[in-house]
Design an enzyme around this catalytic site. Structure first.
Site, PDB file in Angstrom:
ATOM      1  N   GLN A   1       0.844  -1.187   0.000  1.00 13.03           N
ATOM      2  CA  GLN A   1       0.000   0.000   0.000  1.00 13.03           C
ATOM      3  C   GLN A   1       0.885   1.245   0.000  1.00 13.03           C
ATOM      4  O   GLN A   1       1.675   1.443   0.920  1.00 13.03           O
ATOM      5  CB  GLN A   1      -0.897  -0.009   1.236  1.00 13.03           C
ATOM      6  CG  GLN A   1      -1.514   1.326   1.617  1.00 13.03           C
ATOM      7  CD  GLN A   1      -2.523   1.825   0.618  1.00 13.03           C
ATOM      8  OE1 GLN A   1      -2.159   2.559  -0.284  1.00 13.03           O
ATOM      9  NE2 GLN A   1      -3.760   1.422   0.770  1.00 13.03           N
TER      10      GLN A   1
ATOM     11  N   GLU B   1      -5.548   2.650  -7.739  1.00 15.06           N
ATOM     12  CA  GLU B   1      -6.760   2.828  -6.939  1.00 15.06           C
ATOM     13  C   GLU B   1      -6.727   4.174  -6.216  1.00 15.06           C
ATOM     14  O   GLU B   1      -7.691   4.931  -6.236  1.00 15.06           O
ATOM     15  CB  GLU B   1      -6.854   1.685  -5.921  1.00 15.06           C
ATOM     16  CG  GLU B   1      -7.820   1.916  -4.769  1.00 15.06           C
ATOM     17  CD  GLU B   1      -9.244   1.516  -5.114  1.00 15.06           C
ATOM     18  OE1 GLU B   1     -10.127   1.672  -4.269  1.00 15.06           O
ATOM     19  OE2 GLU B   1      -9.459   1.054  -6.252  1.00 15.06           O
TER      20      GLU B   1
ATOM     21  N   GLU C   1      -8.363   0.215   1.276  1.00 16.35           N
ATOM     22  CA  GLU C   1      -8.080   0.250   2.713  1.00 16.35           C
ATOM     23  C   GLU C   1      -8.971   1.263   3.430  1.00 16.35           C
ATOM     24  O   GLU C   1      -9.407   1.036   4.559  1.00 16.35           O
ATOM     25  CB  GLU C   1      -6.609   0.579   2.969  1.00 16.35           C
ATOM     26  CG  GLU C   1      -6.250   0.493   4.448  1.00 16.35           C
ATOM     27  CD  GLU C   1      -4.756   0.526   4.716  1.00 16.35           C
ATOM     28  OE1 GLU C   1      -4.374   0.713   5.878  1.00 16.35           O
ATOM     29  OE2 GLU C   1      -3.977   0.370   3.756  1.00 16.35           O
TER      30      GLU C   1
ATOM     31  N   GLN D   1     -19.052   0.188  -2.922  1.00 13.88           N
ATOM     32  CA  GLN D   1     -18.015  -0.224  -3.875  1.00 13.88           C
ATOM     33  C   GLN D   1     -17.182  -1.336  -3.243  1.00 13.88           C
ATOM     34  O   GLN D   1     -16.565  -1.135  -2.186  1.00 13.88           O
ATOM     35  CB  GLN D   1     -17.114   0.969  -4.199  1.00 13.88           C
ATOM     36  CG  GLN D   1     -16.068   0.710  -5.270  1.00 13.88           C
ATOM     37  CD  GLN D   1     -16.655   0.764  -6.657  1.00 13.88           C
ATOM     38  OE1 GLN D   1     -17.663   1.429  -6.872  1.00 13.88           O
ATOM     39  NE2 GLN D   1     -16.051   0.052  -7.592  1.00 13.88           N
TER      40      GLN D   1
END
Length: 292
Positions: free
Chosen positions: A44, A119, A86, A68
């Site tokens: 991440q 993302e 996250e 989502q």
């Protein structure tokens, strides 16, 4: 809660052929997973999450649920590793949920990092340091070239190169960028200062005086011009002991005044040269000398 148009495009780009729950786990599958079964993605790129934004998302999840699905991949312990989403996982936990909708997809480490980066770029921009770290990680750990990273992100190679250069900044200055006190433009301009102490001092000045990027660039040019001025040669050779003493005094004065200081010993007199970047810097040096 209306979905952002960018979110749909981002997810559809990541999932090429999603399957329905009844079709089982093929290339991708949709499941309702326990939050405890999902571990954080070690790749991440985002280190910090805006608390106010997270609180708003938590309230939305509490009222309407998670609209989502997050993106995960199977892990070796029979659980799942988060690829993207996250913030939604954190919001779901804060809202008291124990399960979350998820798309399960097999992904290699490089693809997982790329998907996590994309993302965040689609949803909520990474700060410049987080983005630079993610790009650097793609290149160092997974063999991506700058051209390959640029292609994935839809940017030029020079833009990626300039982004990664921000990681050369001192940690104190990088923290200013992460906190939002300095923009990426300010940070790129500061890279022109080679002396770390002066770089940090200029960064602090840019924050406290709310300097524009152009003002920082001009200050950097003045610092560079001052550094290029030739030093005056000694009028008379000095002994090794006296030379060492002069160098020591130069260092002490430079550290105390936070600027370059030259001490020259002549036959009957000496000369002290104190360099400054601009009038503000000269005033700062004057105040330091007065305090002394």
């Amino acid at each position: 809660m209306a979905r952002s148009p960018g979110l749909g495009r981002g997810l559809s780009a990541l999932i090429s052929d999603p399957k329905s729950p009844s079709e089982g786990m093929l290339s991708s599958s949709y499941l309702e997973l326990p939050l405890d079964a999902i571990s954080v993605n070690p790749y991440q790129p985002r280190d910090k999450f805006d608390q106010a934004s997270l609180n708003l998302l938590t309230e939305s999840v509490r009222e309407v649920g998670v609209l989502q699905p997050v993106l995960v991949r199977p892990s070796t312990d029979g659980k799942y590793e988060l690829i993207a989403g996250e913030r939604r996982c954190r919001a779901a936990r804060h809202a008291g949920l124990d399960r979350i909708p998820a798309i399960v997809r097999t992904a290699a480490d490089a693809e997982a990092l790329e998907q996590a980066l994309l993302e965040n770029l689609h949803r909520e921009d990474l700060n410049a340091i987080e983005e630079a770290s993610a790009c650097q990680q793609l290149m160092e750990e997974f063999g991506f070239t700058q051209e390959a990273v640029a292609k994935r992100l839809g940017r030029s190679r020079s833009a990626v190169a300039n982004s990664v250069r921000l990681l050369q900044l001192p940690d104190e200055v990088k923290e200013m960028v992460v906190a939002g006190a300095l923009s990426a433009g300010h940070a790129r301009a500061l890279l022109g200062v080679t002396n770390e102490k002066r770089l940090v001092a200029l960064a602090k000045k840019a924050v406290s005086n709310e300097l524009t990027v152009r003002m920082v660039e001009e200050a950097v040019r003045q610092i560079a011009a001052a550094d290029k001025r030739p030093k005056q040669p000694d009028k008379k050779p000095v002994s090794a002991d006296r030379g060492a003493a002069v160098l020591e005094l130069e260092g002490l004065l430079s550290d105390h005044l936070d600027t370059k200081v030259d001490v020259t010993l002549g036959k009957n007199q000496g000369k002290l040269v104190i360099q400054f970047a601009d009038l503000d810097d000269l005033e700062r040096i004057y105040r330091v000398m007065l305090q002394t």
